[in-house]
Motif scaffolding. Structure first.
Motif, PDB file in Angstrom:
ATOM      1  N   GLU A 173       0.829  -1.203   0.000  1.00 10.16           N
ATOM      2  CA  GLU A 173       0.000   0.000   0.000  1.00 10.16           C
ATOM      3  C   GLU A 173       0.865   1.256   0.000  1.00 10.16           C
ATOM      4  O   GLU A 173       0.543   2.250  -0.674  1.00 10.16           O
ATOM      5  CB  GLU A 173      -0.917  -0.004   1.226  1.00 10.16           C
ATOM      6  N   ALA A 174       1.964   1.220   0.743  1.00  8.06           N
ATOM      7  CA  ALA A 174       2.831   2.396   0.802  1.00  8.06           C
ATOM      8  C   ALA A 174       3.487   2.667  -0.545  1.00  8.06           C
ATOM      9  O   ALA A 174       3.544   3.819  -1.004  1.00  8.06           O
ATOM     10  CB  ALA A 174       3.895   2.199   1.881  1.00  8.06           C
ATOM     11  N   PHE A 175       3.982   1.627  -1.219  1.00 11.23           N
ATOM     12  CA  PHE A 175       4.645   1.816  -2.512  1.00 11.23           C
ATOM     13  C   PHE A 175       3.655   2.260  -3.592  1.00 11.23           C
ATOM     14  O   PHE A 175       4.036   2.953  -4.541  1.00 11.23           O
ATOM     15  CB  PHE A 175       5.349   0.535  -2.933  1.00 11.23           C
ATOM     16  N   ARG A 176       2.403   1.873  -3.462  1.00 14.31           N
ATOM     17  CA  ARG A 176       1.392   2.325  -4.422  1.00 14.31           C
ATOM     18  C   ARG A 176       1.211   3.834  -4.372  1.00 14.31           C
ATOM     19  O   ARG A 176       0.756   4.445  -5.346  1.00 14.31           O
ATOM     20  CB  ARG A 176       0.057   1.641  -4.139  1.00 14.31           C
ATOM     21  N   GLY A 177       1.551   4.440  -3.265  1.00 12.96           N
ATOM     22  CA  GLY A 177       1.381   5.878  -3.118  1.00 12.96           C
ATOM     23  C   GLY A 177       2.517   6.701  -3.689  1.00 12.96           C
ATOM     24  O   GLY A 177       2.473   7.929  -3.598  1.00 12.96           O
ATOM     25  N   HIS A 178       3.535   6.050  -4.230  1.00 12.83           N
ATOM     26  CA  HIS A 178       4.674   6.780  -4.806  1.00 12.83           C
ATOM     27  C   HIS A 178       4.830   6.339  -6.260  1.00 12.83           C
ATOM     28  O   HIS A 178       5.085   5.169  -6.541  1.00 12.83           O
ATOM     29  CB  HIS A 178       5.954   6.488  -4.017  1.00 12.83           C
ATOM     30  N   ARG A 179       4.703   7.271  -7.182  1.00 11.19           N
ATOM     31  CA  ARG A 179       4.683   6.917  -8.610  1.00 11.19           C
ATOM     32  C   ARG A 179       5.992   6.264  -9.057  1.00 11.19           C
ATOM     33  O   ARG A 179       5.982   5.204  -9.687  1.00 11.19           O
ATOM     34  CB  ARG A 179       4.418   8.167  -9.448  1.00 11.19           C
TER      35      ARG A 179
END
Length: 320
Positions: free
Chosen positions: A263-269
């Motif tokens: 979920e955290a990595f999904r928030g960074h393009r």
């Protein structure tokens, strides 16, 4: 009062003419009498000495009452802790008896419970109530100071930290926790889905594989020491534990939650694209980790998935 005569037997002896030992013990006796509100044959002979004696008594009263109250509170605290421990053990024995637990198992249960109730546990973040009043940004800085030096031992997280330091702080507060395991604690069991990766910050762990739950031909025990990773593959693939891990001593573990990491990595393009490509190549290399090319992957090691090797397989645009 040093000029007065001291009654020694049937005659009076001037204090200054007495022996050194007698002078010292008399002076010590007088000092103890002032601090303990006691009495002795030496008394003030003028107003200045009387004022000094009164001041000494007042100070002794203040210090003595403070000391006694502190000791009393400590003893009450100890007694309450002792009674609580005895009550807990009594309830445990009653529980074991009412449920018909065998004598051998009951003995082991009571022994471990008694040992752990007498231990002094490590202070965790949940124990420190004062941390709850801190601002979220300050809590993040504090959490980063604890976790970052240990987590960046992994090359991938080292690269992520260098790419975006502020986002990495947010990632740590979201997906990374510090946990403590006591001796004989089970960290994970064979056959269960892996939900986290673990970095051994301190302590000693025994990793065991059994032929019934893994490709191992016989029971295998491996000592896992400080600086090792357990279940790293759970961050990149769906993984079932093929062995169990048990703490042999008190351990500090940096725990990276797999789902929260996604979920955290999904928030960074940018870093999200890097993580997706890294996971794809990790999975590809993992499929090659089988006989006869290599031995089957375990919770401790996945052949062919060294971080540098995986990054070399990613697309040039990702590497850039």
């Amino acid at each position: 009062w040093t000029r007065v005569a001291l009654a020694v037997g049937n005659y009076d002896l001037p204090y200054l003419e007495a022996g050194t030992v007698y002078q010292y013990t008399t002076a010590y006796h007088w000092a103890m009498a002032q601090t303990t509100l006691g009495s002795m044959e030496i008394s003030p002979t003028n107003s200045l000495e009387r004022v000094f004696s009164i001041i000494c008594m007042l100070l002794a009263l203040l210090c003595g009452s403070t000391l006694i109250s502190a000791l009393s509170a400590t003893m009450v605290d100890m007694q309450m802790s002792h009674h609580e421990r005895l009550r807990s053990l009594s309830m445990l024995r009653r529980f074991l008896l009412e449920n018909g637990i065998s004598g051998n198992l009951a003995m082991h249960v009571q022994r471990q419970a008694k040992s752990r109730l007498g231990e002094r546990n490590r202070v965790t973040r949940r124990d420190v109530v004062a941390l709850n009043v801190l601002s979220e940004s300050l809590q993040r800085h504090l959490h980063r100071e604890i976790c970052e030096p240990k987590l960046v031992h992994h090359p991938f997280f080292h690269m992520v930290r260098n790419a975006d330091s502020s986002w990495f702080e947010s990632f740590l507060s979201t997906a990374v926790q510090v946990e403590f395991a006591r001796q004989d604690d089970d960290i994970f069991f064979a056959g269960r889905p892996a939900k986290s990766a673990y970095y051994m910050s301190s302590g000693l762990v025994n990793y065991a594989q059994d032929p019934m739950s893994s490709p191992a031909r016989e029971v295998v025990n491996v000592l896992v020491r400080k600086g090792a990773w357990l279940c790293e593959c759970s961050l990149w693939v769906e993984w079932l534990h093929v062995g169990g891990a048990k703490a042999l001593s008190s351990c500090e573990l940096i725990v990276v939650d797999a789902e929260l990491s996604v979920e955290a990595f999904r928030g960074h393009r940018v870093l999200g694209s890097v993580a997706i490509e890294y996971g794809r190549q990790f999975h590809f290399r993992m499929q090659e980790a089988r006989p006869p090319n290599a031995w089957w992957p375990t919770d401790l090691e996945t052949p062919f998935t060294d971080c540098a090797d995986v990054m070399c397989l990613t697309r040039p645009t990702i590497r850039e």
